[in-house]
Design a protein around this motif. Structure first.
Motif, PDB file in Angstrom:
ATOM      1  N   ASP A 134       0.632  -0.862  -0.396  1.00 21.33           N
ATOM      2  CA  ASP A 134      -0.340  -0.355  -0.310  1.00 21.33           C
ATOM      3  C   ASP A 134       0.530   1.016   0.041  1.00 21.33           C
ATOM      4  OD1 ASP A 134      -2.651   0.017   0.253  1.00 21.33           O
ATOM      5  OD2 ASP A 134      -2.228   1.278   2.067  1.00 21.33           O
ATOM      6  N   GLY A 135       1.676   1.046   0.912  1.00 27.05           N
ATOM      7  CA  GLY A 135       2.532   2.754   1.373  1.00 27.05           C
ATOM      8  C   GLY A 135       3.322   2.530  -0.016  1.00 27.05           C
ATOM      9  N   LEU A 136       4.171   1.355  -1.465  1.00 26.04           N
ATOM     10  CA  LEU A 136       5.101   1.940  -2.286  1.00 26.04           C
ATOM     11  C   LEU A 136       4.069   2.436  -4.090  1.00 26.04           C
ATOM     12  CD1 LEU A 136       6.877  -1.478  -2.354  1.00 26.04           C
ATOM     13  CD2 LEU A 136       8.043   0.914  -2.116  1.00 26.04           C
ATOM     14  N   LEU A 137       2.508   1.549  -3.316  1.00 30.07           N
ATOM     15  CA  LEU A 137       1.297   2.462  -4.771  1.00 30.07           C
ATOM     16  C   LEU A 137       1.324   4.041  -4.548  1.00 30.07           C
ATOM     17  CD1 LEU A 137      -0.553  -0.716  -3.959  1.00 30.07           C
ATOM     18  CD2 LEU A 137       1.049   0.228  -6.804  1.00 30.07           C
ATOM     19  N   ALA A 138       1.121   3.771  -3.703  1.00 32.68           N
ATOM     20  CA  ALA A 138       1.054   5.468  -2.582  1.00 32.68           C
ATOM     21  C   ALA A 138       2.000   6.021  -2.933  1.00 32.68           C
ATOM     22  CB  ALA A 138       0.491   5.662  -1.168  1.00 32.68           C
ATOM     23  N   GLY A 139       3.233   5.441  -2.730  1.00 32.58           N
ATOM     24  CA  GLY A 139       4.314   6.251  -3.366  1.00 32.58           C
ATOM     25  C   GLY A 139       4.728   6.894  -4.984  1.00 32.58           C
ATOM     26  N   GLY A 140       3.633   5.665  -5.399  1.00 34.28           N
ATOM     27  CA  GLY A 140       3.632   6.058  -7.098  1.00 34.28           C
ATOM     28  C   GLY A 140       4.716   5.181  -7.950  1.00 34.28           C
ATOM     29  N   MET A 141       4.469   4.521  -7.335  1.00 35.93           N
ATOM     30  CA  MET A 141       4.742   2.544  -7.757  1.00 35.93           C
ATOM     31  C   MET A 141       3.823   2.305  -8.513  1.00 35.93           C
ATOM     32  SD  MET A 141       6.572  -0.521  -5.899  1.00 35.93           S
ATOM     33  CE  MET A 141       8.202   0.537  -5.810  1.00 35.93           C
ATOM     34  N   THR A 142       3.928   1.993 -10.037  1.00 32.38           N
ATOM     35  CA  THR A 142       2.449   1.001 -10.927  1.00 32.38           C
ATOM     36  C   THR A 142       2.467  -0.277 -10.355  1.00 32.38           C
ATOM     37  OG1 THR A 142       4.231   0.286 -12.684  1.00 32.38           O
ATOM     38  CG2 THR A 142       3.463   2.745 -12.459  1.00 32.38           C
ATOM     39  N   PRO A 143       1.780  -1.098 -10.248  1.00 34.78           N
ATOM     40  CA  PRO A 143       1.279  -2.443 -10.264  1.00 34.78           C
ATOM     41  C   PRO A 143       1.565  -3.436 -10.493  1.00 34.78           C
ATOM     42  CG  PRO A 143      -0.654  -1.072 -10.400  1.00 34.78           C
ATOM     43  CD  PRO A 143       0.526  -0.476 -10.401  1.00 34.78           C
ATOM     44  N   ASP A 144       2.539  -2.848 -11.764  1.00 30.40           N
ATOM     45  CA  ASP A 144       3.508  -4.036 -12.904  1.00 30.40           C
ATOM     46  C   ASP A 144       4.799  -3.744 -12.703  1.00 30.40           C
ATOM     47  OD1 ASP A 144       3.883  -1.188 -13.573  1.00 30.40           O
ATOM     48  OD2 ASP A 144       3.423  -1.824 -16.190  1.00 30.40           O
ATOM     49  N   HIS A 145       5.266  -3.556 -11.488  1.00 29.38           N
ATOM     50  CA  HIS A 145       6.641  -3.074 -10.618  1.00 29.38           C
ATOM     51  C   HIS A 145       6.749  -4.930 -10.438  1.00 29.38           C
ATOM     52  CE1 HIS A 145      10.446  -1.958  -8.408  1.00 29.38           C
ATOM     53  NE2 HIS A 145       9.982  -1.016  -9.385  1.00 29.38           N
ATOM     54  N   ALA A 146       7.861  -4.871 -10.213  1.00 27.00           N
ATOM     55  CA  ALA A 146       8.648  -6.600 -10.154  1.00 27.00           C
ATOM     56  C   ALA A 146       9.018  -6.575  -8.972  1.00 27.00           C
ATOM     57  CB  ALA A 146      10.251  -6.002 -11.243  1.00 27.00           C
ATOM     58  N   SER A 147       8.890  -5.389  -7.822  1.00 31.87           N
ATOM     59  CA  SER A 147       8.929  -5.873  -7.089  1.00 31.87           C
ATOM     60  C   SER A 147       7.234  -5.998  -6.228  1.00 31.87           C
ATOM     61  CB  SER A 147       8.730  -4.935  -5.379  1.00 31.87           C
ATOM     62  OG  SER A 147      10.603  -4.376  -5.710  1.00 31.87           O
ATOM     63  N   LEU A 148       6.438  -5.503  -6.766  1.00 35.44           N
ATOM     64  CA  LEU A 148       5.153  -5.589  -6.256  1.00 35.44           C
ATOM     65  C   LEU A 148       4.609  -6.979  -6.594  1.00 35.44           C
ATOM     66  CD1 LEU A 148       3.846  -1.971  -6.854  1.00 35.44           C
ATOM     67  CD2 LEU A 148       4.533  -3.407  -4.886  1.00 35.44           C
ATOM     68  N   ILE A 149       4.240  -7.252  -8.420  1.00 35.21           N
ATOM     69  CA  ILE A 149       4.136  -8.704  -8.668  1.00 35.21           C
ATOM     70  C   ILE A 149       5.191  -9.364  -7.691  1.00 35.21           C
ATOM     71  CG2 ILE A 149       4.873  -9.848 -10.338  1.00 35.21           C
ATOM     72  CD1 ILE A 149       2.929  -7.846 -10.838  1.00 35.21           C
ATOM     73  N   ARG A 150       6.172  -9.429  -6.828  1.00 33.55           N
ATOM     74  CA  ARG A 150       6.657 -10.745  -6.274  1.00 33.55           C
ATOM     75  C   ARG A 150       5.342 -10.733  -5.252  1.00 33.55           C
ATOM     76  NH1 ARG A 150      12.223  -9.144  -5.294  1.00 33.55           N
ATOM     77  NH2 ARG A 150      12.458 -10.327  -4.250  1.00 33.55           N
ATOM     78  N   ALA A 151       5.431  -9.333  -4.690  1.00 39.06           N
ATOM     79  CA  ALA A 151       4.553  -9.303  -3.263  1.00 39.06           C
ATOM     80  C   ALA A 151       3.260 -10.226  -3.344  1.00 39.06           C
ATOM     81  CB  ALA A 151       5.283  -7.675  -3.135  1.00 39.06           C
ATOM     82  N   GLY A 152       2.542 -10.200  -4.425  1.00 33.88           N
ATOM     83  CA  GLY A 152       1.791 -10.548  -4.743  1.00 33.88           C
ATOM     84  C   GLY A 152       1.418 -11.764  -4.879  1.00 33.88           C
ATOM     85  N   GLU A 153       2.275 -12.208  -5.834  1.00 33.07           N
ATOM     86  CA  GLU A 153       2.431 -13.940  -6.343  1.00 33.07           C
ATOM     87  C   GLU A 153       2.951 -14.287  -4.489  1.00 33.07           C
ATOM     88  OE1 GLU A 153       5.791 -14.344  -8.173  1.00 33.07           O
ATOM     89  OE2 GLU A 153       4.777 -14.021 -10.241  1.00 33.07           O
ATOM     90  N   PHE A 154       3.767 -13.831  -3.616  1.00 31.46           N
ATOM     91  CA  PHE A 154       3.883 -14.488  -1.889  1.00 31.46           C
ATOM     92  C   PHE A 154       2.463 -14.296  -1.372  1.00 31.46           C
ATOM     93  CE2 PHE A 154       3.596 -13.008   2.131  1.00 31.46           C
ATOM     94  CZ  PHE A 154       4.442 -14.035   2.867  1.00 31.46           C
ATOM     95  N   ILE A 155       2.159 -13.601  -1.462  1.00 30.09           N
ATOM     96  CA  ILE A 155       0.322 -13.728  -0.827  1.00 30.09           C
ATOM     97  C   ILE A 155      -0.091 -14.486  -1.588  1.00 30.09           C
ATOM     98  CG2 ILE A 155      -2.022 -12.139  -0.852  1.00 30.09           C
ATOM     99  CD1 ILE A 155       0.156  -9.565  -0.273  1.00 30.09           C
ATOM    100  N   ALA A 156      -0.513 -14.518  -2.572  1.00 32.53           N
ATOM    101  CA  ALA A 156      -1.668 -15.388  -3.248  1.00 32.53           C
ATOM    102  C   ALA A 156      -0.908 -16.747  -2.876  1.00 32.53           C
ATOM    103  CB  ALA A 156      -1.286 -15.055  -4.544  1.00 32.53           C
ATOM    104  N   ARG A 157       0.387 -17.181  -3.494  1.00 32.59           N
ATOM    105  CA  ARG A 157       0.845 -18.252  -3.109  1.00 32.59           C
ATOM    106  C   ARG A 157       0.767 -19.591  -1.698  1.00 32.59           C
ATOM    107  NH1 ARG A 157       6.252 -17.080  -4.972  1.00 32.59           N
ATOM    108  NH2 ARG A 157       6.605 -16.923  -2.733  1.00 32.59           N
ATOM    109  N   ASP A 158       1.633 -18.133  -1.334  1.00 37.60           N
ATOM    110  CA  ASP A 158       2.151 -18.931   0.442  1.00 37.60           C
ATOM    111  C   ASP A 158       1.415 -18.683   1.486  1.00 37.60           C
ATOM    112  OD1 ASP A 158       4.279 -19.023  -0.933  1.00 37.60           O
ATOM    113  OD2 ASP A 158       5.634 -17.623  -0.319  1.00 37.60           O
ATOM    114  N   LEU A 159       0.382 -17.447   1.268  1.00 33.47           N
ATOM    115  CA  LEU A 159      -0.419 -17.249   2.398  1.00 33.47           C
ATOM    116  C   LEU A 159      -2.467 -17.656   2.355  1.00 33.47           C
ATOM    117  CD1 LEU A 159       0.535 -13.189   3.449  1.00 33.47           C
ATOM    118  CD2 LEU A 159       0.907 -15.419   4.291  1.00 33.47           C
TER     119      LEU A 159
END
Length: 450
Positions: A134-159
């Motif tokens: 949420d903070g990275l997106l508020a800071g202007g990062m777009t959802p297709d940034h590699a770090s956010l894609i990896r974070a989304g995969e962690f949530i969807a895969r591991d949690l």
């Protein structure tokens, strides 16, 4: 309260945090004690639980004796980067990306023992990962940034579990606010994904008949606390604004309305001060105060949020140390200085209030004060903050004239026995004295028979 005063307090605390490089103590960092680690007791779960509570509940001297190093939490930086619907106070995106774990998530910088699970230092979890997203997106990062894609995969895969998101990848505990946070964060990266929708519906269905949510589903998770209730309501409102679809989602308005009614009725005392736990007075955690300020702003109760900010500055702010106290208990203030848990959250909340006060002042004309009419404040007065701002803009001569007229009218009402009118005028005189002191205007009161 004058908006400038809130800005001054917020900036002083933020400067103190910056001086410490945003590293500090945390209520749950006791296992990082060099003394405890040297003892060898860390091998035993019960010892970890007891030690953690001893550090958390003990005086500051115990913490110093235990030799716990200051640490930087990604959650602190996420809040200051604008996460959780906050105001961006700096650019911490690069630092947050550098703190990302190999699995794509983020965690707390300390070991942590809860009743249900043990977490390793920096172990990725749902809450910290979601706040950072949420903070990275508020800071202007777009959802297709590699770090956010990896974070989304962690949530969807591991949690992901069957219908909800777990707090950690090695545990199946269902904690409603954590699951909802993970669902919201994932939905920001992958809008409309089915896992986020199912987790949202599960939280909607977990609402009790009285409008509340228990902390989780295990036997020791049956409590209802103020700031996690605020988390859930804020997230449900943010979900509502994204336009999520589905038959169950159509219930959101009613769910939020019932939840808000419960929150306002049971998580605040009769004076409008937040409670740490629903319907229970006792220790008041500053974290609950911060979340309450933000939730009040989100749901349009800005006047009450400003009053609460005023109360927090008066009761929790330590001007000698430029920090907020951790809370207030039956033995007085808790003077612990927690950087993530207290300072970051209070700076985050005050920034939201400050921003909303600015927009309210733009939408609502500043009330004019007639220096030739006595100043009286009803209780409560929804326009008090704006009226005080107008008082600060009066010339010194007009300010003195207003005080003299108000004092004379108060004496007249006292002589006439008009006590209700006298109370309002007395509040007016005290306000003038306080603001006069801030401005360096000495209001000398002549002695008289009255």
């Amino acid at each position: 309260m004058n908006r400038a005063v809130l800005i001054n307090v917020r900036d002083r605390v933020l400067a103190r945090m910056r001086q410490a490089d945003f590293a500090g103590a945390d209520p749950f960092d006791g296992l990082e004690s060099r003394l405890f680690q040297a003892s060898g007791l860390g091998r035993f779960r019960i010892a970890r639980l007891i030690w953690l509570q001893a550090i958390k509940r003990g005086p500051g001297a115990v913490r110093r004796f235990a030799m716990i190093p200051p640490m930087i939490s990604p959650k602190t930086l996420a809040l200051l980067n604008g996460g959780a619907g906050g105001v961006r106070l700096g650019d911490f995106s690069g630092q947050l990306i550098a703190m990302q774990n190999a699995d794509g998530g983020w965690g707390y910088p300390f070991e942590w023992q809860a009743r249900a699970f043990y977490a390793r230092r920096h172990q990725s979890n749902a809450i910290v990962t979601s706040f950072v997203i949420d903070g990275l997106l508020a800071g202007g990062m777009t959802p297709d940034h590699a770090s956010l894609i990896r974070a989304g995969e962690f949530i969807a895969r591991d949690l992901w579990r069957d219908g909800y998101f777990a707090y950690f990848d090695h545990d199946a505990s269902e904690i409603h606010n954590a699951s909802l946070w993970a669902a919201f964060a994932l939905n920001r990266i992958l809008p409309g994904n089915e896992k986020s929708r199912r987790a949202l519906v599960r939280v909607i269905n977990a609402q009790r008949d009285d409008g509340s949510w228990a902390y989780g589903t295990r036997g020791h998770h049956g409590f209802v606390d103020g700031f996690h209730t605020g988390y859930i309501l804020d997230l449900l409102d943010r979900f509502r604004t994204t336009g999520v679809e589905g038959a169950e989602i159509g219930r959101l308005d009613g769910v939020i309305a019932r939840g808000w009614q419960f929150y306002r009725t049971n998580c605040f005392d009769p004076d409008g001060i937040p409670r740490s736990f629903a319907r229970k007075d006792g220790y008041l955690d500053a974290h609950a105060v911060a979340q309450a300020m933000a939730s009040l702003c989100r749901f349009g109760e800005v006047v009450d949020a400003v009053r609460l900010a005023d109360w927090a500055v008066q009761m929790l702010f330590d001007p000698a140390r430029d920090i907020f106290h951790a809370g207030i208990g039956r033995f007085g203030v808790d003077r612990q200085n927690y950087l993530r848990w207290t300072q970051a959250w209070m700076v985050w909340a005050l920034s939201i209030v400050i921003e909303r006060m600015a927009s309210k002042q733009q939408d609502t004309p500043m009330p004019t004060l007639d220096p030739n009419a006595a100043l009286s404040f009803p209780h409560p007065d929804p326009d008090r903050a704006d009226k005080e701002a107008a008082l600060r803009n009066l010339s010194e001569d007009a300010f003195r004239t207003l005080y003299a007229i108000t004092r004379a009218e108060a004496a007249r009402m006292k002589a006439a026995g008009e006590m209700e009118a006298l109370y309002g005028l007395t509040r007016g005189m005290k306000t003038l004295q306080r603001i006069g002191g801030e401005r360096g205007i000495i209001l000398r009161i002549a002695r008289s028979g009255a």
